[in-house]
Design an enzyme around this catalytic site. Sequence first.
Site, PDB file in Angstrom:
ATOM      1  N   LYS A   1     -12.259  -3.924  -3.641  1.00 38.24           N
ATOM      2  CA  LYS A   1     -13.136  -2.775  -3.841  1.00 38.24           C
ATOM      3  C   LYS A   1     -12.414  -1.614  -4.501  1.00 38.24           C
ATOM      4  O   LYS A   1     -13.036  -0.690  -4.994  1.00 38.24           O
ATOM      5  CB  LYS A   1     -13.771  -2.362  -2.525  1.00 38.24           C
ATOM      6  CG  LYS A   1     -12.910  -2.476  -1.314  1.00 38.24           C
ATOM      7  CD  LYS A   1     -13.785  -2.607  -0.065  1.00 38.24           C
ATOM      8  CE  LYS A   1     -12.991  -3.022   1.153  1.00 38.24           C
ATOM      9  NZ  LYS A   1     -13.819  -3.526   2.222  1.00 38.24           N
TER      10      LYS A   1
ATOM     11  N   LYS B   1      -5.997  -9.782  -6.535  1.00 39.32           N
ATOM     12  CA  LYS B   1      -7.112  -9.972  -5.589  1.00 39.32           C
ATOM     13  C   LYS B   1      -8.349  -9.184  -6.004  1.00 39.32           C
ATOM     14  O   LYS B   1      -8.240  -8.034  -6.436  1.00 39.32           O
ATOM     15  CB  LYS B   1      -6.638  -9.493  -4.210  1.00 39.32           C
ATOM     16  CG  LYS B   1      -7.663  -9.616  -3.118  1.00 39.32           C
ATOM     17  CD  LYS B   1      -7.107  -9.163  -1.776  1.00 39.32           C
ATOM     18  CE  LYS B   1      -7.732  -7.844  -1.347  1.00 39.32           C
ATOM     19  NZ  LYS B   1      -7.618  -7.540   0.069  1.00 39.32           N
TER      20      LYS B   1
ATOM     21  N   LYS C   1       0.807  -1.222   0.000  1.00 32.90           N
ATOM     22  CA  LYS C   1       0.000   0.000   0.000  1.00 32.90           C
ATOM     23  C   LYS C   1       0.837   1.267   0.000  1.00 32.90           C
ATOM     24  O   LYS C   1       0.348   2.334  -0.365  1.00 32.90           O
ATOM     25  CB  LYS C   1      -0.964   0.004   1.186  1.00 32.90           C
ATOM     26  CG  LYS C   1      -2.062  -1.035   1.038  1.00 32.90           C
ATOM     27  CD  LYS C   1      -3.247  -0.715   1.913  1.00 32.90           C
ATOM     28  CE  LYS C   1      -4.363  -1.707   1.638  1.00 32.90           C
ATOM     29  NZ  LYS C   1      -5.540  -1.511   2.476  1.00 32.90           N
TER      30      LYS C   1
END
Length: 336
Positions: A204, A201, A118
């Site tokens: 969202k 993956k 991230k």
Amino acid sequence: MNSGEEFMKRLISGVKPTGEFTLGNYIGAIRQFVEMQSNYESFVFVADLHALTIYNDPTELHNRIRELVGIYLACGLDPKYTTLFIQSENLYHANLSWVLECNSYMGEMSRMTQFKDKSKNKGNDSISVGLFTYPDLMASDIILYDADVVPVGIDQKQHVELARNLVERFNHKYGDTFKVPEPIVPEAGAKIYDLQNPTKKMSKSDESGKGCIMLLESPESAKKKIMSAVTDSENKIYYDPDNKPGISNLLVIYSSLERVSIEEVVKKFENSNYGEFKREVADSVANFLTNLQAKYEEIVSGDLIDKTLDESNEKVRKLAEAKVKEVFKKIGVGRY
Ligand code: AMP
Ligand code: TRP
């Protein structure tokens, strides 16, 4: 509640209320909470403090919290078995997290793969300190309740392992205080992949939206996404995640929603072509969403959400308060 409750092992888990909730959240996490709830003393929460590692529009965040409780209930979490609560309503999570921050090291935190992913391609002035220390908050969520098991998707396993290490370190330094939690990762479905890019993956944060199925999206739109899922050119259906990631992902989705083993699904479709197979998967997903959404609508239009949260509040606060007092005493802060 069952009279054997005090001998039951404890389960805890949570989901972050950011963005829309996905089929990945259901298959990788919520489905396990539902399946396991009657065999454990179960605690499931909305990890709203975890959402703060990045900026969220406050109104949207506020709405997502209630939406997630509605989704938990609609997926089958039953207040009779599961204590459902909102993390931020129990102030002790953040309290214990600070103690853990002071007992974890820069080195181990820097090795968290989610942090590395991230923060990649971002400058130090745009990564929040919270993104770095968030596994401490997650460990706090878990050990505050002396949880035995933590069902999560594979991406969260490393964080539960960190929690185990922190427990062992704390217990060693200050005496036996916390239980060592165990991550429970589903055999199939620990990672549901993006339909357009089946090595990534399902998430969202998917930009095109085509690879990710949202739990509250229209069943028709979800069907289209399954029908246009990326596969391969072999036109033979079998499970091989390395060489056939698209088909394998659809097999896992179907097997999870229909509650049959992958082997049985492979057998069922051994003579089908990809078009036929996808249509069945699409119907299964659409069916699942239709049922889920009907329950969701019923729940959000009634008073079950607030009733459930109000009832859990005192229980989780008491448990957490006792634990934090014990910890404060062990480490020597305050006036005990
Ligand atoms: P998050 O949405 O990041 O708060 O994740 C909540 C839970 O859902 C965690 O246990 C994740 O591991 C799980 N999860 C999220 N996305 C997926 C996915 N694509 N496949 C399997 N599990 C997932
Ligand atoms: N960090 C988890 C996620 O993003 C959510 C979470 C927060 C959690 N605290 C937890 C999961 C405690 C299990 C146990 O997916």
